[in-house]
Design an enzyme around this catalytic site. Structure first.
Site, PDB file in Angstrom:
ATOM      1  N   LYS A  81       0.842  -1.199   0.000  1.00  0.00           N
ATOM      2  CA  LYS A  81       0.000   0.000   0.000  1.00  0.00           C
ATOM      3  C   LYS A  81       0.873   1.243   0.000  1.00  0.00           C
ATOM      4  O   LYS A  81       1.901   1.298   0.691  1.00  0.00           O
ATOM      5  CB  LYS A  81      -0.908  -0.032   1.232  1.00  0.00           C
ATOM      6  CG  LYS A  81      -1.935   1.094   1.312  1.00  0.00           C
ATOM      7  CD  LYS A  81      -2.817   0.889   2.542  1.00  0.00           C
ATOM      8  CE  LYS A  81      -3.852   1.992   2.716  1.00  0.00           C
ATOM      9  NZ  LYS A  81      -4.703   1.746   3.908  1.00  0.00           N
ATOM     10  N   SER A 119      -9.469   1.868   3.338  1.00  0.00           N
ATOM     11  CA  SER A 119      -8.686   2.654   2.409  1.00  0.00           C
ATOM     12  C   SER A 119      -7.757   1.830   1.539  1.00  0.00           C
ATOM     13  O   SER A 119      -7.216   2.318   0.548  1.00  0.00           O
ATOM     14  CB  SER A 119      -7.871   3.693   3.188  1.00  0.00           C
ATOM     15  OG  SER A 119      -6.946   3.065   4.072  1.00  0.00           O
ATOM     16  N   SER A 146      -9.592  -0.610   7.451  1.00  0.00           N
ATOM     17  CA  SER A 146      -9.006  -0.549   6.105  1.00  0.00           C
ATOM     18  C   SER A 146      -8.398  -1.858   5.645  1.00  0.00           C
ATOM     19  O   SER A 146      -8.212  -2.069   4.445  1.00  0.00           O
ATOM     20  CB  SER A 146      -7.943   0.556   6.050  1.00  0.00           C
ATOM     21  OG  SER A 146      -8.527   1.818   6.245  1.00  0.00           O
TER      22      SER A 146
END
Length: 480
Positions: free
Chosen positions: A83, A157, A181
């Site tokens: 990420k 997210s 997330s």
């Protein structure tokens, strides 16, 4: 599958067996993945991808390792993504904000350990800007397309991370989790999301979202695959002030006959989605079939902790982590991101201490529950929304997605989000199994049993990409 290359099985046991038999090499896997990424085009999954020559050089260097030395590399040749709020040398860290971008001088320690174990980095994945959101649509780099229906949100997210696994582009993904997330995108992409006890994975070299409570997390197609990556990445880090040394073996294992808590009916809210409610009922029945005894619990403490995270004092933690950049360049932020971050400006120190004291009381209430139950089982989300629905009502719908996830880190719990089935429209949903801190293996062991008993397809393998974005896949088009 016209127009689509044959997908490789990237689960760790299968890929490791293929390597051992000599039927495939890491460089071939890398070539295949990069070709597939190029074929997919602007799919919103990636913010940056490792250059082909660099990725192949890495793969060939691993191939040059003598066979007898490869046993010391538990992730030899395994492709993974990171990420884009986690530092990885050679690729910029943007946290989905181009104006914030910087070139890290060293890897996050978890990334470093994964690489040292022989894993191959493919790229950095898209996300809600500054990890602010559970929807996956708040990024200037586009929206990572939900592989089951592009009209629907991928979850956030950690949107790109989850899609990269579901779409068969990597074996596992390193992400992070503050209020869900690492779990909400798992539900919406039919993958596993492992959210460990806070402090077990180093947060050094991570753009903070809510530094005092967040953790790195892992997506994979199966629980054992996620566990394998976690076992490698985990280490105490003297540089991380929130790093912890507790042993996972100290926690009581899950007994063969176990009790699991579910919110009492008045606390279960699927926001009008009767199909999602029915799926949860089936998940509960499946847990009972595995030897579980259902115990209805009062969800009030969990709901109040949820409010502390995104409606209370911990918004100040979010603002504090990014205030130097946000105050200087507010125009660089998405309007919704700016609104959320700046919501922490007016929170006083007195409010923060009062919230901390209230949290301590609520945590005691939660901890008493472990005398009655071995595990807590909740829907990962109550429903899923289309992108246009979220754009029309970004705050309320985003908050709904955290109904069963927001409290976990604040309450200092561990969790595994696991696929639970498909809605009639073909969209996946998930179940979250939650345990006390350092009882990670208790949640993971039951999640593995549940997932294996479900006999669900893994990720989105076998689902053909839609030429028409309005196309909605049915479960019949999803094969194992």
């Amino acid at each position: 599958m016209s127009g689509q290359t044959q997908m490789l099985d990237l689960t760790l046991p299968q890929l490791t067996a293929s390597y051992a038999s000599g039927t495939i090499r890491p460089s071939v896997v890398v070539e295949h993945i990069l070709d597939e990424i190029a074929r997919r085009g602007e799919d919103g999954v990636w913010i940056s991808v490792v250059a082909r020559e660099d990725a192949l050089a890495r793969a060939r260097a691993l191939e040059a390792v003598p066979a007898h030395q490869r046993n010391a590399l538990p992730l030899w040749g395994i492709p993974f993504s990171v990420k884009d709020c986690i530092d990885t040398v050679g690729l910029p860290t943007t946290s989905a904000c181009p104006a914030f971008s910087y070139a890290p001088a060293r890897n996050n320690p978890a990334v470093e350990r994964l690489l040292a174990a022989g894993a191959i980095l493919i790229g950095k994945t898209n996300m809600d800007q500054f990890a602010t959101g559970l929807v996956g649509v708040r990024s200037p780099y586009g929206v990572a397309r939900n592989p089951f229906d592009a009209r629907y949100i991928p979850g956030g997210s950690s949107s790109g991370a989850a899609v990269s696994v579901a779409a068969g582009l990597v074996s596992f993904a390193l992400a992070n989790d503050t209020g869900g997330s690492g779990r909400v995108p798992a539900a919406f992409n039919n993958v596993v999301g492992l959210k460990p006890t806070r402090g077990l994975l180093s947060e050094v070299g991570v753009v903070a979202a809510c530094r005092s409570i967040e953790t790195l997390s892992i997506f994979a197609l199966t629980v054992p695959d996620a566990q394998a990556a976690f076992d490698v990445a985990r280490a105490y880090d003297e540089e991380d002030p929130f790093s912890r040394t507790g042993s996972l073996t100290e926690a009581r294992p899950l007994p063969a006959k176990f009790s699991f808590g579910v919110p009492s009916p008045q606390w279960l809210d699927f926001f009008g989605d009767l199909d999602a409610a029915a799926l949860f009922d089936k998940a509960v029945a499946r847990l009972q079939g595995l030897g579980g005894r259902k115990v209805e619990i009062d969800y009030a403490p969990f709901a109040e902790i949820n409010d502390l995270l995104f409606k209370g004092a911990w918004i100040a933690d979010r603002y504090g982590a990014l205030r130097h950049f946000a105050d200087k360049q507010p125009e660089a932020l998405f309007p919704i991101t700016r609104e959320i971050l700046f919501g922490g400006r007016g929170i006083s120190g007195g409010e923060v201490f009062a919230a901390q004291q209230r949290l301590s009381i609520l945590k005691r209430q939660v901890n008493k529950l472990w005398n009655e139950i071995d595990i807590l089982a909740v829907p990962t989300t109550g429903t899923i929304y289309r992108i246009d629905e979220v754009e029309a009502d970004p705050i309320v719908l985003n908050a709904r997605l955290g109904t069963y996830t927001n409290f976990v880190n604040l309450a200092d719990l561990s969790a595994v989000a696991v696929p639970s089935g498909f809605l009639p429209n073909g969209l996946p949903q998930g179940l979250s199994l939650i345990a006390p801190a350092f009882a990670d293996h208790r949640a993971a062991s039951l999640a593995q049993r549940f997932h294996e008993a479900s006999q669900l397809p893994l990720g989105a393998r076998g689902v053909r990409p839609a030429a028409n974005p309005d196309h909605r896949y049915s479960l019949k088009e999803t094969v194992s």
